[in-house]
Enzyme design. Sequence first.
Site, PDB file in Angstrom:
ATOM      1  N   HIS A   8      17.541   1.128  -7.681  1.00 46.21           N
ATOM      2  CA  HIS A   8      18.332  -0.012  -6.932  1.00 46.21           C
ATOM      3  C   HIS A   8      19.262   0.693  -5.815  1.00 46.21           C
ATOM      4  O   HIS A   8      20.018   0.215  -5.440  1.00 46.21           O
ATOM      5  CB  HIS A   8      18.993  -0.551  -8.170  1.00 46.21           C
TER       6      HIS A   8
ATOM      7  N   ASP B   9      -1.382  -7.444  -1.519  1.00 49.66           N
ATOM      8  CA  ASP B   9      -2.801  -7.110  -1.545  1.00 49.66           C
ATOM      9  C   ASP B   9      -2.783  -5.754  -1.164  1.00 49.66           C
ATOM     10  O   ASP B   9      -2.873  -5.005  -0.235  1.00 49.66           O
ATOM     11  CB  ASP B   9      -3.667  -8.062  -0.668  1.00 49.66           C
TER      12      ASP B   9
END
Length: 438
Positions: free
Chosen positions: A158, A367
Amino acid sequence: MDGIGKVDIIARNTIKPSSPTPDHLRIFKLSLLDQIIPPMYGLIVFFYPAETGTNFSEQSSRLRESLSRTLTTFYPMAGRTNAIEPSIDCSDDGAFFVEAKMDCELSDFLRKPDGELLNNFLPTTDPLTAQLSEGYVTLIQITGFRCGGTAVSVCISHKIGDISSLVTFLHGWTSSGEAGSPVFVGDSLLPPRDLSFAQRTDIKSGNLITKRFVFEASKISHLKDKVGAIDHNIQMINKYPSRVEVVMAQIFKCAIAASRSVTGSFKTSVLFHSVNLRPRTDPPLPENSVGNLIWFVPVVIEESEMDLRTMVHKMKRLVNEFCNEKAKKFKDHSLSVLGEFGKWAEFKEMEFYSCSSWCKFPLYETDFGWGKPIWVSSANLTFKNSIILVDTREGDGIEAWVTLEEEKMAIFERDNELLDSATFNPSAYLYITSTQSV
């Protein structure tokens, strides 16, 4: 879960960039906003059905090769966080890559997703992996199911960025080089400052448990009807509550009620509502900016405000005021940021909650070369009173991952008002069409 085994790790590697990072880019200095964020990983897991003509070995190899190419452009993702300075050492150590197998069918897991088992798909939860990967910015795990289905988890420190940054990274990874180059903001926006004056609130304490609740589109519409249009005089682009706002408020309301049931008294609570700064600075920052370009707007709720309509209206008003009056000043104004950050000390005696929305991000378009995911999930969080909101596969509902202390969760998950609007952990297998093999 019956019939569901543990994940077995079969390999651990590091994936280095396909081309070395130039010397002048070897140190990436973080911004003040990056500095404020606690040291943790942003976690996301994608589940894919079996694809005819490919196997686990081929998928893993394809993932490693495409990741190596991607890390050349996203060079800080191949670095390590500096434990002393607010920076990333872009030394091309690479991304930590884990391969694992699970001896069950993907459909068995999806029929009733188990929150604890979900952790096993994350490289951050295995003790040896955590030890070996300490400091790495990027951790990836691919897990193969007996049926040929796979799970791919992506964990990004983060410190380098928020959910929008992670999506930019995913887009660059899965677009075969068609995506535009990322814009690494770093200290060019807000240089880091001495934050030794700041005392962090301990939000890890307690026996924590994370559970999943799904809000269908029809139930969200009903919540929006209950709240109605915003009737105050502050000018807004949209006077009607969004689906994220009503779901967030409903969860917050029921969580406060659960806390009151456990403690026997009401405690003033504050929800830190995340806001994307990119479109709100002056001038706006590019959508593909990488960094922690978010701010958490505090929404304080008193006992007299424990009404869904009141909560949503207050939340919308405060976020709107922040966006109109303060967000534009954040760019290049460290003192404005420090001033807002300093105000958080006013809430130290309150019950803290935080909510981040991943809604509207194209996560179901991810994908890696063998099709789009059938389910995208968050995972068990290590911070109490945390809420993550994710779109359902259809895009009109919301999956909420809520982390509370165990005693409070036992009451929260039985709240009739909550269960009128949400379903507790329904089958993710229902998202799969009959033509897909899992």
